[in-house]
Write a protein that holds these residues in place. Structure first.
Motif, PDB file in Angstrom:
ATOM      1  N   ALA A  74      35.037  49.558  96.149  1.00 32.55           N
ATOM      2  CA  ALA A  74      33.863  50.435  96.162  1.00 32.55           C
ATOM      3  C   ALA A  74      33.872  51.331  97.399  1.00 32.55           C
ATOM      4  N   LEU A  75      34.229  50.787  98.553  1.00 30.38           N
ATOM      5  CA  LEU A  75      34.292  51.587  99.777  1.00 30.38           C
ATOM      6  C   LEU A  75      35.325  52.707  99.657  1.00 30.38           C
ATOM      7  N   SER A  76      36.497  52.382  99.117  1.00 26.66           N
ATOM      8  CA  SER A  76      37.548  53.393  99.021  1.00 26.66           C
ATOM      9  C   SER A  76      37.151  54.507  98.064  1.00 26.66           C
ATOM     10  N   MET A  77      36.572  54.159  96.901  1.00 29.93           N
ATOM     11  CA  MET A  77      36.148  55.194  95.948  1.00 29.93           C
ATOM     12  C   MET A  77      35.018  56.048  96.523  1.00 29.93           C
ATOM     13  N   SER A  78      34.049  55.393  97.163  1.00 31.46           N
ATOM     14  CA  SER A  78      32.903  56.123  97.723  1.00 31.46           C
ATOM     15  C   SER A  78      33.343  57.059  98.840  1.00 31.46           C
ATOM     16  N   ALA A  79      34.196  56.561  99.753  1.00 33.53           N
ATOM     17  CA  ALA A  79      34.654  57.386 100.870  1.00 33.53           C
ATOM     18  C   ALA A  79      35.493  58.559 100.377  1.00 33.53           C
ATOM     19  N   ALA A  80      36.333  58.317  99.377  1.00 39.14           N
ATOM     20  CA  ALA A  80      37.167  59.395  98.849  1.00 39.14           C
ATOM     21  C   ALA A  80      36.318  60.484  98.205  1.00 39.14           C
ATOM     22  N   LEU A  81      35.291  60.081  97.456  1.00 43.03           N
ATOM     23  CA  LEU A  81      34.394  61.076  96.861  1.00 43.03           C
ATOM     24  C   LEU A  81      33.622  61.819  97.943  1.00 43.03           C
ATOM     25  N   LEU A  82      33.159  61.093  98.952  1.00 40.07           N
ATOM     26  CA  LEU A  82      32.331  61.690  99.996  1.00 40.07           C
ATOM     27  C   LEU A  82      33.092  62.780 100.752  1.00 40.07           C
ATOM     28  N   PHE A  83      34.368  62.567 100.994  1.00 39.78           N
ATOM     29  CA  PHE A  83      35.156  63.517 101.785  1.00 39.78           C
ATOM     30  C   PHE A  83      36.062  64.400 100.915  1.00 39.78           C
ATOM     31  N   GLY A  84      35.769  64.452  99.615  1.00 40.42           N
ATOM     32  CA  GLY A  84      36.450  65.393  98.739  1.00 40.42           C
ATOM     33  C   GLY A  84      37.820  64.989  98.265  1.00 40.42           C
ATOM     34  N   GLU A  85      38.227  63.753  98.484  1.00 39.36           N
ATOM     35  CA  GLU A  85      39.538  63.290  98.018  1.00 39.36           C
ATOM     36  C   GLU A  85      39.386  62.698  96.609  1.00 39.36           C
ATOM     37  N   THR A  86      39.056  63.573  95.658  1.00 42.26           N
ATOM     38  CA  THR A  86      38.707  63.107  94.314  1.00 42.26           C
ATOM     39  C   THR A  86      39.903  62.544  93.549  1.00 42.26           C
ATOM     40  N   LEU A  87      41.098  63.104  93.742  1.00 39.98           N
ATOM     41  CA  LEU A  87      42.271  62.565  93.057  1.00 39.98           C
ATOM     42  C   LEU A  87      42.541  61.133  93.490  1.00 39.98           C
ATOM     43  N   ALA A  88      42.473  60.873  94.779  1.00 40.87           N
ATOM     44  CA  ALA A  88      42.668  59.505  95.270  1.00 40.87           C
ATOM     45  C   ALA A  88      41.624  58.573  94.676  1.00 40.87           C
ATOM     46  N   ALA A  89      40.377  59.048  94.611  1.00 37.70           N
ATOM     47  CA  ALA A  89      39.304  58.231  94.037  1.00 37.70           C
ATOM     48  C   ALA A  89      39.585  57.922  92.570  1.00 37.70           C
ATOM     49  N   ALA A  90      40.100  58.930  91.825  1.00 41.46           N
ATOM     50  CA  ALA A  90      40.380  58.724  90.403  1.00 41.46           C
ATOM     51  C   ALA A  90      41.488  57.702  90.196  1.00 41.46           C
ATOM     52  N   VAL A  91      42.518  57.760  91.036  1.00 46.40           N
ATOM     53  CA  VAL A  91      43.610  56.787  90.921  1.00 46.40           C
ATOM     54  C   VAL A  91      43.095  55.378  91.180  1.00 46.40           C
ATOM     55  N   VAL A  92      42.277  55.226  92.211  1.00 41.37           N
ATOM     56  CA  VAL A  92      41.713  53.912  92.529  1.00 41.37           C
ATOM     57  C   VAL A  92      40.848  53.408  91.368  1.00 41.37           C
ATOM     58  N   ALA A  93      40.048  54.304  90.765  1.00 38.40           N
ATOM     59  CA  ALA A  93      39.169  53.908  89.665  1.00 38.40           C
ATOM     60  C   ALA A  93      39.980  53.386  88.480  1.00 38.40           C
ATOM     61  N   VAL A  94      41.083  54.070  88.160  1.00 37.84           N
ATOM     62  CA  VAL A  94      41.913  53.635  87.036  1.00 37.84           C
ATOM     63  C   VAL A  94      42.541  52.275  87.318  1.00 37.84           C
ATOM     64  N   MET A  95      43.080  52.099  88.528  1.00 40.28           N
ATOM     65  CA  MET A  95      43.745  50.841  88.839  1.00 40.28           C
ATOM     66  C   MET A  95      42.762  49.682  88.884  1.00 40.28           C
ATOM     67  N   TYR A  96      41.569  49.927  89.424  1.00 38.49           N
ATOM     68  CA  TYR A  96      40.593  48.841  89.504  1.00 38.49           C
ATOM     69  C   TYR A  96      40.088  48.455  88.115  1.00 38.49           C
ATOM     70  N   SER A  97      39.706  49.439  87.307  1.00 39.23           N
ATOM     71  CA  SER A  97      39.198  49.136  85.961  1.00 39.23           C
ATOM     72  C   SER A  97      40.294  48.516  85.108  1.00 39.23           C
ATOM     73  N   GLY A  98      41.571  48.883  85.379  1.00 33.23           N
ATOM     74  CA  GLY A  98      42.678  48.249  84.664  1.00 33.23           C
ATOM     75  C   GLY A  98      42.808  46.775  84.985  1.00 33.23           C
ATOM     76  N   GLY A  99      42.567  46.418  86.242  1.00 29.34           N
ATOM     77  CA  GLY A  99      42.644  45.010  86.626  1.00 29.34           C
ATOM     78  C   GLY A  99      41.566  44.171  85.970  1.00 29.34           C
ATOM     79  N   THR A 100      40.325  44.671  85.948  1.00 31.16           N
ATOM     80  CA  THR A 100      39.244  43.910  85.307  1.00 31.16           C
ATOM     81  C   THR A 100      39.462  43.823  83.799  1.00 31.16           C
ATOM     82  N   PHE A 101      40.044  44.875  83.216  1.00 34.30           N
ATOM     83  CA  PHE A 101      40.339  44.837  81.780  1.00 34.30           C
ATOM     84  C   PHE A 101      41.360  43.757  81.468  1.00 34.30           C
ATOM     85  N   LEU A 102      42.377  43.606  82.316  1.00 31.26           N
ATOM     86  CA  LEU A 102      43.393  42.582  82.084  1.00 31.26           C
ATOM     87  C   LEU A 102      42.793  41.184  82.094  1.00 31.26           C
ATOM     88  N   GLU A 103      41.864  40.940  83.013  1.00 32.37           N
ATOM     89  CA  GLU A 103      41.215  39.632  83.054  1.00 32.37           C
ATOM     90  C   GLU A 103      40.454  39.364  81.760  1.00 32.37           C
TER      91      GLU A 103
END
Length: 638
Positions: A74-103
């Motif tokens: 959550a910190l990494s996605m929030s900080a990336a959005l806050l400082f305009g690093e939206t691509l990094a935030a999108a990559v993190v979102a995909v990887m995190y949601s992929g992990g919860t989906f696998l479980e």
């Protein structure tokens, strides 16, 4: 959480992954087409739902006093959005949601496979009425209703036998492996199975107040009191969170550049933990299923790897649960095969479990069984008829002796719990068949193997008599035998044994279900076991072999070891990446790409769990013979 709620949660997680992935791909397409403004909007649109769901999950965890790795994501996605690093935030979102989906995928697959096992649970009963027989839902049965219990039917409610005689299999409730004879007016427990001819039952309780319903309530209470199992990755969360925040704060403090802190957080996103652990455990689940061991999710598999105490039921678990011939005693010099052949030929006309066991034993020896004629069966006593022109009588020793005018007895002494079947030919006692419920092949070798794997205590828990239980366990080297236990007493035993470490309970009957639910890991014999035990258990042995337990535990331990190795490697690489980001060598997007490389590395390592090759148990012939001679179980004569 109910099945409906669980299904909704799984669908929600799938939707979040879809939105995050779609946002990332659409944003990349916009960037390639030279529209970075649209790309940023797509990336933000993909991140916001995942971040919102993540924040809700964090708040729920904090309310229950748990702190997990979700906070770092959550910190990494929030900080990336806050400082305009939206691509990094999108990559993190995909990887995190992929992990919860696998479980969720791991647990969902296990639930789908369990549906076939549980579909045999009866939902209706056959009730007598003025217009004939009616099939009615269980909740419509009232005290005083007269029910027809057909052969093989499960008694739906507690009641009294309204026919002259009934034979019911109570193994699922009491642990007795052979049917029990019930005369008119005798109480019959719900959950037992009609092992003889159809009989009428007068209901004395509603379904919700019957024995079976009481056991179901015990299961629910045991499940409610069961300590929740945290994810393996969460156990690393506090230390990893502290390291991440410290490095990010130091990078910002000493350089004054917030983007370095964002890069640190992006590299620190615990995707190696979130992905590697479920991948290794899901691979372990698949590998275990290949060996006939169905484990209902990653949590039970992880706990299975740390088991210290094993508690075994007897009938149908440690023993085969079906009567078998252990010896044949000849009374007049007739050959054993001849005695068995004549008895089995006549017993072809009987549906009694003991009779069917005799027929099975004769066929196993390759004996030719002619069809009998002039058959007359006295339910629960024996059978008479003609085979190849000879008059044959098969049944309980007293029944056969009375028919030929001889006193009962005269056969070799047998151990406690054995069943003696008399055989008379042409008016003379020909011999006796001694039957018992033998140990499963390889039971002793399996227990030795489990001790070698680190199981510290092995106990027997049974509802059978103490003398029978002790006879069964001779030479097995158990740490204790608990006999005559009711379902709630088995639960208390499980709870008491927890002081020594995580407890695994193995059983197959309805009476075992509460203890299976209360144990840290409950294992059910699913091939012939009761649906209630399969429902309450965390692990189901899909094949009727107790020796599958050893490979199952070995796979669980190897899967957990691979998961931990992946976690350690992932954390180490992530820490190195965080240090590089703190010194300005990695931008947030570069950090996200590096994190992808780390993810691939740890996932490939986690997939090694698919190649786990547990040691297959071997069954020495001498052990199999000894097992057939050493086990006795309680029963009644036919």
């Amino acid at each position: 959480m109910s099945r409906v709620q669980k299904t909704r949660t799984d669908r929600f997680k799938t939707a979040i992954l879809f939105v995050a992935t779609a946002g990332l791909i659409a944003g990349l397409a916009g960037w390639v087409l030279g529209r970075p403004d649209i790309a940023h909007l797509f990336w933000i649109a993909g991140v916001v739902p995942a971040l919102a769901a993540l924040i809700i999950e964090i708040l729920r965890s904090l309310r229950s006093g748990e702190v997990g790795l979700d906070i770092v994501a959550a910190l990494s996605m929030s900080a990336a959005l806050l400082f305009g690093e939206t691509l990094a935030a999108a990559v993190v979102a995909v990887m995190y949601s992929g992990g919860t989906f696998l479980e969720s995928f791991a647990e969902g697959r296990a639930r789908r496979e369990m549906h076939a096992l549980l579909s045999r649970v009866p939902r209706t009963a056959t009730r007598h009425s003025d217009t004939g027989l009616q099939d009615v839902p269980l909740d419509e049965i009232a005290p005083g209703d007269r029910l027809l219990i057909r052969q093989g039917d499960v008694v739906p409610v507690d009641g009294t036998v309204a026919s002259e005689l009934a034979f019911v299999d109570t193994a699922a409730l009491t642990g007795e492996s052979l049917p029990v004879r019930l005369e008119r007016g005798t109480a019959a427990m719900s959950g037992s199975t009609n092992a003889g001819e159809p009989f009428d039952l007068t209901a004395t309780h509603e379904a919700k107040d019957s024995t079976y319903a009481g056991i179901v309530r015990l299961v629910e209470e045991a499940q409610a009191s069961k300590a929740p199992m945290s994810r393996l990755a969460d156990r690393w969360s506090l230390g990893f969170l502290a390291i991440t925040v410290s490095i990010a704060f130091a990078a910002w403090w000493f350089t004054g550049d917030p983007i370095r802190a964002v890069a640190v957080l992006v590299v620190a996103t615990p995707c190696p933990l979130i992905l590697a652990v479920p991948v290794a455990l899901v691979a372990g689940l698949s590998r275990a299923a290949h060996f006939g061991v169905l484990i209902k999710g990653a949590g039970p598999l992880e706990t299975m790897a740390r088991i210290h105490t094993l508690i075994l039921d007897k009938t149908g678990t440690l023993t085969d649960g079906r009567p078998q011939i252990v010896s044949i005693a000849s009374a007049d010099g007739m050959a054993e095969d001849d005695i068995l052949r004549l008895a089995a030929a006549l017993d072809q006309a009987s549906k009694h479990p003991v009779a069917q066991a005799i027929v099975t034993a004769a066929k196993a020896r390759g004996l030719d069984l002619p069809l009998p004629s002039g058959v007359a069966e006295i339910p629960g006593e024996g059978v008479t008829g003609d085979v190849d022109g000879r008059h044959v009588i098969v049944g309980g020793d007293g029944f056969v002796a009375g028919r030929v005018g001889r006193p009962s007895g005269g056969f070799p002494a047998t151990a406690a719990g054995s069943v003696v079947v008399g055989v008379a030919v042409d008016g003379q006692i020909a011999g006796h068949l001694v039957m018992s419920d033998p140990l499963r092949e390889g039971a002793g070798a399996m227990l030795d193997g489990l001790r070698a794997q680190g199981i510290g205590r092995i106990l027997l828990a049974t509802g059978d008599r103490a003398d029978v239980a002790e006879r069964v366990t001779q030479g097995l080297g158990l740490d204790g035998v608990r006999a005559g236990l009711t379902p709630d007493q088995k639960v208390l035993l499980v709870l008491a044994e927890r002081q020594h470490g995580p407890v695994m309970m193995v059983g197959d009957g309805v009476n075992d279900a509460p203890a299976l639910a209360a144990a840290d890991v409950g294992v059910a014999m699913g091939a012939r076991g009761a649906a209630a035990s399969a429902e309450a258990a965390d692990v189901v042995l899909l094949v009727d072999r107790i020796d599958r337990l050893g490979p199952g535990i070995e796979i669980a331990r190897a899967s957990r070891r691979i998961a931990v190795e992946s976690v350690i490697a992932g954390i180490g690489l992530s820490v190195l990446g965080m240090i590089a980001a703190a010194f300005g060598y990695l931008s947030p997007v570069q950090g996200a790409l590096l994190q992808e490389v780390i993810d691939v590395a740890v996932i490939l390592n986690a997939l090694r769990a698919l190649r786990i090759a547990p040691q297959e148990p071997t069954i020495p012939q001498a052990l199999a013979v000894a097992a057939g001679q050493s086990d006795i179980t309680q029963g009644t004569t036919p």
